[in-house]
Structure formats: C-alpha cells, structure tokens
Design a protein around this motif. Structure first.
Motif, short mmCIF file in Angstrom:
data_model
loop_
_atom_site.label_atom_id
_atom_site.label_comp_id
_atom_site.label_asym_id
_atom_site.label_seq_id
_atom_site.Cartn_x
_atom_site.Cartn_y
_atom_site.Cartn_z
N GLY D 111 0.80 -1.23 0.00
CA GLY D 111 0.00 0.00 0.00
C GLY D 111 0.82 1.28 0.00
N THR D 112 2.12 1.14 -0.20
CA THR D 112 3.03 2.29 -0.20
C THR D 112 3.85 2.28 -1.49
OG1 THR D 112 4.65 0.96 0.98
CG2 THR D 112 3.24 2.39 2.31
N GLY D 113 4.76 3.26 -1.62
CA GLY D 113 5.54 3.38 -2.84
C GLY D 113 6.64 2.36 -3.00
N CYS D 114 7.18 1.86 -1.89
CA CYS D 114 8.20 0.81 -1.87
C CYS D 114 9.53 1.24 -2.49
CB CYS D 114 7.70 -0.48 -2.52
SG CYS D 114 6.26 -1.15 -1.66
N ASP D 115 9.74 2.53 -2.64
CA ASP D 115 11.00 3.03 -3.20
C ASP D 115 12.08 3.04 -2.10
OD1 ASP D 115 12.76 4.05 -5.05
OD2 ASP D 115 11.73 5.97 -5.31
N LEU D 116 13.33 3.28 -2.52
CA LEU D 116 14.49 3.19 -1.63
C LEU D 116 15.67 3.89 -2.30
CD1 LEU D 116 15.95 0.85 -3.47
CD2 LEU D 116 14.60 -0.67 -2.06
N LYS D 117 16.76 3.99 -1.60
CA LYS D 117 18.03 4.41 -2.21
C LYS D 117 18.73 3.18 -2.77
CE LYS D 117 19.35 8.40 0.66
NZ LYS D 117 18.10 8.51 1.47
N TRP D 118 19.54 3.38 -3.83
CA TRP D 118 20.30 2.25 -4.37
C TRP D 118 21.60 2.74 -5.01
CZ3 TRP D 118 21.30 2.41 -9.59
CH2 TRP D 118 20.48 3.27 -10.36
N ARG D 119 22.53 1.81 -5.16
CA ARG D 119 23.84 2.12 -5.76
C ARG D 119 24.50 0.81 -6.18
NH1 ARG D 119 26.04 4.95 -1.64
NH2 ARG D 119 26.70 3.04 -0.60
N GLU D 120 25.00 0.76 -7.37
CA GLU D 120 25.76 -0.40 -7.82
C GLU D 120 27.23 -0.06 -7.70
OE1 GLU D 120 24.48 -2.47 -11.37
OE2 GLU D 120 22.64 -1.28 -11.38
N ALA D 121 27.90 -0.61 -6.69
CA ALA D 121 29.28 -0.22 -6.44
C ALA D 121 30.13 -1.36 -5.90
CB ALA D 121 29.32 0.96 -5.49
N ASN D 122 29.68 -2.59 -6.10
CA ASN D 122 30.49 -3.74 -5.64
C ASN D 122 30.92 -3.62 -4.19
OD1 ASN D 122 30.30 -4.51 -8.24
ND2 ASN D 122 32.51 -4.75 -8.59
N GLU D 123 30.02 -3.18 -3.35
CA GLU D 123 30.45 -2.92 -1.97
C GLU D 123 30.00 -4.02 -1.02
OE1 GLU D 123 28.13 0.60 -0.09
OE2 GLU D 123 27.55 0.50 -2.20
N ARG D 124 30.59 -4.00 0.15
CA ARG D 124 30.28 -5.01 1.15
C ARG D 124 28.95 -4.72 1.84
NH1 ARG D 124 34.81 -4.86 4.45
NH2 ARG D 124 35.74 -6.15 2.82
N ASN D 145 28.46 -11.65 5.92
CA ASN D 145 28.86 -10.66 4.91
C ASN D 145 28.53 -11.16 3.51
OD1 ASN D 145 30.01 -9.16 6.95
ND2 ASN D 145 32.12 -9.81 6.51
N LEU D 146 28.18 -10.22 2.66
CA LEU D 146 28.18 -10.45 1.22
C LEU D 146 29.20 -9.45 0.68
CD1 LEU D 146 24.32 -10.72 0.74
CD2 LEU D 146 25.98 -12.60 0.74
N GLU D 147 30.30 -9.96 0.13
CA GLU D 147 31.44 -9.08 -0.17
C GLU D 147 31.12 -8.07 -1.26
OE1 GLU D 147 34.19 -8.64 1.59
OE2 GLU D 147 33.16 -10.00 2.97
N ARG D 148 30.25 -8.46 -2.18
CA ARG D 148 29.91 -7.53 -3.26
C ARG D 148 28.42 -7.59 -3.49
NH1 ARG D 148 32.16 -8.67 -8.33
NH2 ARG D 148 31.97 -10.87 -7.77
N GLU D 149 27.78 -6.51 -3.24
CA GLU D 149 26.33 -6.43 -3.49
C GLU D 149 25.97 -5.02 -3.95
OE1 GLU D 149 23.32 -7.22 -3.87
OE2 GLU D 149 23.22 -9.37 -3.50
N GLU D 197 21.47 -9.19 -9.66
CA GLU D 197 21.64 -10.21 -10.71
C GLU D 197 23.07 -10.43 -11.15
OE1 GLU D 197 19.80 -7.43 -11.02
OE2 GLU D 197 20.52 -6.28 -12.75
N THR D 198 23.97 -9.49 -10.87
CA THR D 198 25.36 -9.67 -11.33
C THR D 198 26.26 -10.28 -10.26
OG1 THR D 198 25.96 -7.43 -10.65
CG2 THR D 198 25.20 -7.71 -12.92
N PHE D 199 25.70 -10.60 -9.11
CA PHE D 199 26.51 -11.16 -8.02
C PHE D 199 26.02 -12.56 -7.66
CE2 PHE D 199 26.57 -6.47 -7.05
CZ PHE D 199 27.87 -6.27 -7.51
N PRO D 200 26.92 -13.40 -7.16
CA PRO D 200 26.53 -14.81 -6.91
C PRO D 200 25.83 -15.00 -5.57
CG PRO D 200 28.86 -14.50 -6.42
CD PRO D 200 28.35 -13.16 -6.93
N THR D 201 24.98 -14.06 -5.21
CA THR D 201 24.35 -14.05 -3.90
C THR D 201 23.54 -15.32 -3.64
OG1 THR D 201 24.29 -11.64 -3.93
CG2 THR D 201 22.70 -12.76 -2.49
#
Lengths: 240, 240, 240, 240
Positions: D111-124, D145-149, D197-201
């Motif tokens: 019932g809300t917008g469900c938006d957020l901040k995001w960044r693709e930077a291979n970070e931990r 930890n996920l080393e790159r997400e 999708e680009t990380f082996p999470t």
C-alpha cells in the motif's frame, strides 16, 4: 491551526428519508460542526462536486482528510484515489470512518480485502480503550456505549494495526478492532468504526472526542521528505 | 508547559578530567540548556541528592523524565526505581539515553537483559530515520553524523520496539536500533542511543532536536486512568 | 519431540472441593493428558516440589514451559523466577495461562503491572480469532464459546503484544485481548486467557488446540546465541 | 512437503553476458537448486510462460511463492497480480526478493511506494540479525557478509514490518531493513533484500538458509477461512 477536510460521499442524505432525518445537511456537516474550530480550520468536500471536491489545491491545503463513504465507493474516480494516496505518502493524515473500510483509498493503503462481518440490528456497541497511553484515547472514559449501531465483526481483513486503540463489544456477540492506526509513507492513517448513516453517532460527544484526537494525532509531523533513488556513497568503498 | 526533569547520575563529571572538559557542569546541565525553555519547564536531579532528587513531589510534578546513568546503576535505590516505575505506569513519559540502557528502571520496564555490543574507538556514527511519519523525526535531515561516538551494536536485547524511529550505522561495521519507542501502562518510553560522556554529543543540534521531539511525544496524553479489579457486569448474565 | 514442562502451583486442587471435582489430579495433569504425546514429551512440575520442580536440569531440558498459578504467586522463590527468566532469554518458550497474568515471571517479562478487570459469574466467553494467518490459530473455528468462565476485562496492563491472536467477548459486556505473543531475548512468550480453576476449560478441545499450537509456535527456533559486550571493529576505523 | 514455486522474470539472464556468467540457467534455477528437496517440492515459473507460469492450477498447488523481478515489472499482467494477491489473502506465503520491492504484487500488498536508495558499487553488505527469537534467523551466525552487493538504503517506503528480522550495514555508509515480515489476509509475506543479478548471492549458504527458513515460516498454517458479510446475532438483542 490544523487544516481539516471532511469528505463525504453525501448520497444517503439526499435520497433516504430515515438518513435525512438524522443528518439533514449530510454527515460531513455534522462532523464539521461537531469538531468545532478550536485549533481546526475545517472545510468539506463531497462526491458530486467537480473532482469530488478534492482538487490538487484542496489536498495541498489539507493536513488531515476525514473520509466517509458507503454506497458509492465505485463512483470515486481512480485518478482522485491516486491523488489522495500520493498526498498521504507526502504526509497528509487520513481518518477513515465506518463504511469507509471498503473505500478504494483505504483498500489501496491497506493492501488487503478490508471485508468484515456486519448486521443492522439497532444493537448496543460498547467501545473499550485497550491502549490508555495513546493520544487518541485522551479524555475518554475507559469505555463508552452507543445504544444503537450497526454491528461490524471480526475477522476484519486489515493488516495488523501498528497500534490498536479501541476494541468494540456488540450485544449480539461479536468483537471488533474499532480504533486502529498505521503509518503509510510520511502519512498517518486512523480507522474508527462507528457511524452508520441511520444513527446519530456523529453527535455523540465521545465519538467527536475520538475524531478530534485522531486529527491531532494524524497531523503531519513536519518531517523532512526522504530522498530516494540513485545515491552516492557517504564513505569510501574499497576496490575488491 | 511540559514539566521536564533531567536526571543524571553525575559521577564521571566529578572525577574524570576528560569528561569534565566536555561537560563541566554535568550532562544534565548541558541537556537542560540544550532543550531550552520554549514549551518546557526544566529541572534537574542527580544521584547524590536525597532520594536521588526524585522525591514523590518531584515525580508528581514531572511530565517527562530524562535518564542518563552509567557507572552507578547499582547505587540507584530500588525504592526509587519502584517509584519511577509506578509514575510511568500512571502516565509519566521516560526518555532513556545511551548507557541508561543498563539502568534498573529501563531493564524493569523492558523485561529483558538490555545488553548490547560496545566499543570505544572514536568512530563515526550515522543516524538514519527509518520512520519518517514519526513525530520524533520531525525537522531532522534523513540522516545525521556524529563524528566521534562510542559504538553500540546488535543484538540489543530489548523487546521489539512498538515503533522503530532511528537505526545507526557505525564506521566499524555494526548497526543499532538507536531510536525506539514503547508504551508501558499509561506512560510512554523512548530510548535514544547517542551520548557517551567523553564526546560533545549533547551539544549537537540534531541530538537536541531528537530529545525535544521525544519530550513532546512522551508527554502524558491526558488519558483517564483505567479501573481494574473486581467488576460488576454491564449487561445481564443469564443463569446456566 | 518438543520437551514440554507443565507447571502448576497445585494448591486449589488440594483444598477446594469444587476445584477437586473438576481437576482431581490437578490442572497440570489435565493439561498434560489433553495435549497428548503426538510430537510432545511432557512432564509436570509443581510449587511444593523441591525448587518448585524447576531445577536447572529440568529447565535445561525444557523447550516450552507452561505456567498456571493463582493463589500462591508470592510463594514462588525469586531465585526460581530468575532461573526461568534466564532460560527464556536463552530461548525457552513460555506459555502463561489465565491467572498466571499475575505471576512473578510474567510481570518480570512484561515490565508492567499486568492487572485487569475480573468477575466470577459463570458467564459465557466467546473467543474470536483476529489474526487468521497466525499458526496459533491453526485448525480453530473463527470463534468458539466457553459457556461458563471467569471474566477478565480491559484494560489489561500489558505491553502491546507483538501479535494479537484472540479477543474475547464476555456476556457481561467486556472485551479482552486473550491471546497475545511477545518475543523476549531468544525466547517466545504466549499468554492465553481461559482457565479458571472451577470450570472444565482445560478439557475443551479448542482450548487444548490453542495450547498445542502455542507449544509449536514457542518452541526454540535453533537460533545462534548473540554475543554481547566489548566488540572489535569489523572494518577499519580512520583516525580523526 | 511444502510446495514451493520460484518465480523469476528471467530477462537479464537471456540478454546480459555478465548476468549469464553468474546465473546461466536463471536466478530461479539457482534458487531451486539451492533450497534443495529436504521438505520442499519445488517448481519454477517465469514471465514469458503463458500466464507467466502462474495459472490458477499452479497457484492452487503452491504453498509458498518466491518472487524475483526487476526490469520487467510492468510486463506482469494485472490479472495475474490479482490472482496472486487473492491467493495470498487465502493463505499462500510470499517471499519477495531484492528488486522485487518494486513489483506490482509487493506494492499492492504494502500500500506504499516501496522506493528506496540504491547504488551499484560492488560494496560489502553485512547482514545483522536483530530478532534472534525469530524462526527466519534459525541457524544463522549473528551477522554474515556479502562481499559484493548492490546497496539499498533507507528510507525504504514500506509499512512498518510486523517483525523486523535483519538490518543491513553497507560499506558506503547506509543501513537497510533487509528482512521484514507482514501478515496479509491469511497469508504471510517476507521481504529479503540481497540478490543483485550480477553477483553470486543466491549461491551463498547463509542467503539460502534465510530463504529456506522463510519458506517454512511462510507456509500456510492450516487456518480455517473466516466468514465475512451479513451475520446473524449469536446472542439475543433486546428491542430499544
């Protein structure tokens, strides 16, 4: 001054003699008169007005919107529902009354079916406060009666409220979560159960006290709008 | 006017030169000066006063009590803890700051161990608002930094807060639920994390804004006290 | 197999003929027989046993503890209360029944007074499910009746439950939050209202279904215990 | 056996070499293989299948639906969204992963917008458990930890979760409520953040453990469906 807009579909009061006898000027005018002007600047809006009386300008100048609807939920334009929803996301408070549980805007904000049990039987409702620390319960006795109301019974198909303030007891054997709050976006939403169109519920001092408390609780807090979308790092990210 | 009492154990500021340099008159005086007098009538109380400065008369005249303690939690008399607890049950707001997480009154109100991870390392804390509809977030940026603070990390052994307002990010890799609210009895409780005694946290405008917002939120709502105990029926009960 | 210990103060059933007639072997034995052995390994413990039957060894071998007490709350040793509390923090589930609302362990876990309205009047209780997604409601009708029970009425002085599962309707006009859950530490706590000692409530199939569901819900999840205290950084902290 | 359907839009894995290298058979197949068959009976469904693979028959035979989508949210037919929504109302569990936060079904349920901040930077990303009593945290270390997400940051525009299980720390300075649960109708909803999708999470054992725990938690509880609509009184109503 909190800017309040009381929205009512205003249909029963034009066509049903029993309802006209109780609310000759419409439920919206009864609520407007009942909440008074102490701290509130109140206007009304109704379904049959252009844009249902909820223009961009009206909503931009509304801190808290009160919503009563029943037989004409489907006649509320989707565009206006989107507009109200967006305004709630931006901080406007919304108080949904009684049969407004089935309004488009309430269902959209809840994400559930919002259905319930109901019965028109002139029966007694007793409203109990279950959260005496809550500002919406301010100044109320620990319970109050409405001698004749429509019954609404569980299961009420809503998300678990963030805060449950009132629970109703009905003479015919049911219970109902009748005062519920949620946050949605930057806005606050309060559902309050009583108010069938054939009963003088909106002249009851305790009911009016709840609505006034609800308005104060739902008034925008002056929060800074969050920024969303692509966001630069605030700390250094090490190459991996 | 909201009647506020700022309670501080006031021990570090008498014995530790590093702390004295930051808070020469004690943390309580810094907070008192910081929240100001706009809507607030503020007094202070400290551990070494008779009854820790929290006489029946003082508590009866306190709407919101702020609590800072650390090294002397055990020296707070159980009788005073009971007195504060009873007053919260009767509606007084309580704001517990930083190392007050281990105070007797907070542990009693939570019912859990209230332990956490910690580290003194002069590291950056970034406090994010996760509930932008909440009045305690009013007027704040979506995040703010404290360049040097003590770290507190999860798991923080508290009951799930009724409302989670802030989450902290720490430079060393931890997160913490740093702004949490609960109702207890007729009273409201707010825990706010920052405020290590060697850092000038209580001079930070954002921290002071949070405390002021917290006071307003925790102010008693004017609720009628519930009656408990043996209760006569409100409706006829049929013999079976 | 979930290891269940049913604790009962076992006092009324030794001295009161009316109670003996209903529970000749004690409430604990009725509950033990009622929940059966399908997935459960059940033992009992009572107040008059050494250490109230709750030795370190018994608690270490208990996944879920069920608690019924009434007239002898004060005779439960504080040391045993601490022991049970510690075990809940470490993951043991706790189901508190009826008058156990005033037990030392429940009050300690809640942090509030836990008082309520009550009346012994042989009246009808109707228990409504208000959270049909909850596993504790599994297999139950949407409501069920207990023809003769003691009334408990609001305001029940507890923290707002994490999840509200049942609300009771009483013939005399009251409502009550009669099925409530909370997390405390690694443990899960479920309060369930019915079970006055003079009524055959613990032979009712729906009541037993709730208790069985509650046991399954409260069983420890196999969570790894959090580490608390001084904590080294996981990321590099830059000198400031 | 819990009947699980893993739904994936399956678009990136057909067109983007970087994604194909990580998930050659699609994210859905990686998840299917990862959660295994111990207690689960798993099928997959994807956008390009007729009815997106989510026929009435498939949904009727699904206990828990897992949802991954990103670039093609708009291509999901409204009719199918309604169908999934109705099935959740009737008890099906729903696990929404990562960029599914912007799917039609998740936004409708929230019932809300469900938006957020995001960044693709291979970070931990470091995922902390903040609710160690919750079954979705079973068997996990207190953080992993996920080393790159990809980073997701607050404010995440969702209703306050019924239960907050995980909070993420990001190297670049943000936090995120990354494990959240809600009840909707008779269904249970779990949102879990990781899985760009680009990380082996989805090969990470801890991530798979969370998903398996989530499935068990979200499995329908066997609740009897509530009846709603016009309801006859259960007790006599006196004429007034």
């Amino acid at each position: 001054m909190v800017k309040v807009t009381v929205w009512n579909e205003f249909q029963h009061e034009k066509s049903n003699a029993e309802v006209i006898a109780v609310y000759p000027d419409g439920i919206h005018e009864a609520i407007k008169a009942g909440i008074g002007t102490d701290g509130f600047e109140v206007r009304t809006a109704t379904l049959d007005e252009p844009e249902h009386g909820l223009t961009e300008e009206v909503l931009a100048n509304t801190d808290v919107l009160i919503w009563w609807g029943h037989m004409a939920h489907d006649r509320v334009e989707d565009e206006i529902v989107e507009r109200v929803h967006k305004r709630v996301m931006n901080g406007m408070g919304l108080i949904v009354l009684h049969s407004g549980h089935f309004s488009k805007i309430f269902k959209k904000l809840m994400g559930t079916g919002c259905d319930l049990k109901w019965r028109e039987a002139n029966e007694r409702e007793r409203i109990w406060t279950v959260n005496p620390a809550h500002p919406i319960a301010a100044g109320l006795p620990e319970y109050f009666n409405l001698e004749r109301e429509e019954m609404y019974g569980e299961h009420f198909d809503i998300p678990a409220p963030d805060e449950l303030v009132f629970v109703s007891w009905f003479e015919g054997g049911e219970v109902f979560r009748s005062g519920c709050t949620w946050h949605r976006g930057q806005g606050k939403v309060f559902y309050f159960r009583p108010g069938h169109e054939t009963f003088p519920t909106y002249y009851n001092p305790n009911v009016l006290q709840v609505i006034k408390n609800g308005i104060r609780w739902a008034t925008p807090s002056g929060v800074v709008a969050p920024v969303r979308g692509n966001h630069k790092p605030l700390e250094e990210i090490k190459a991996k």
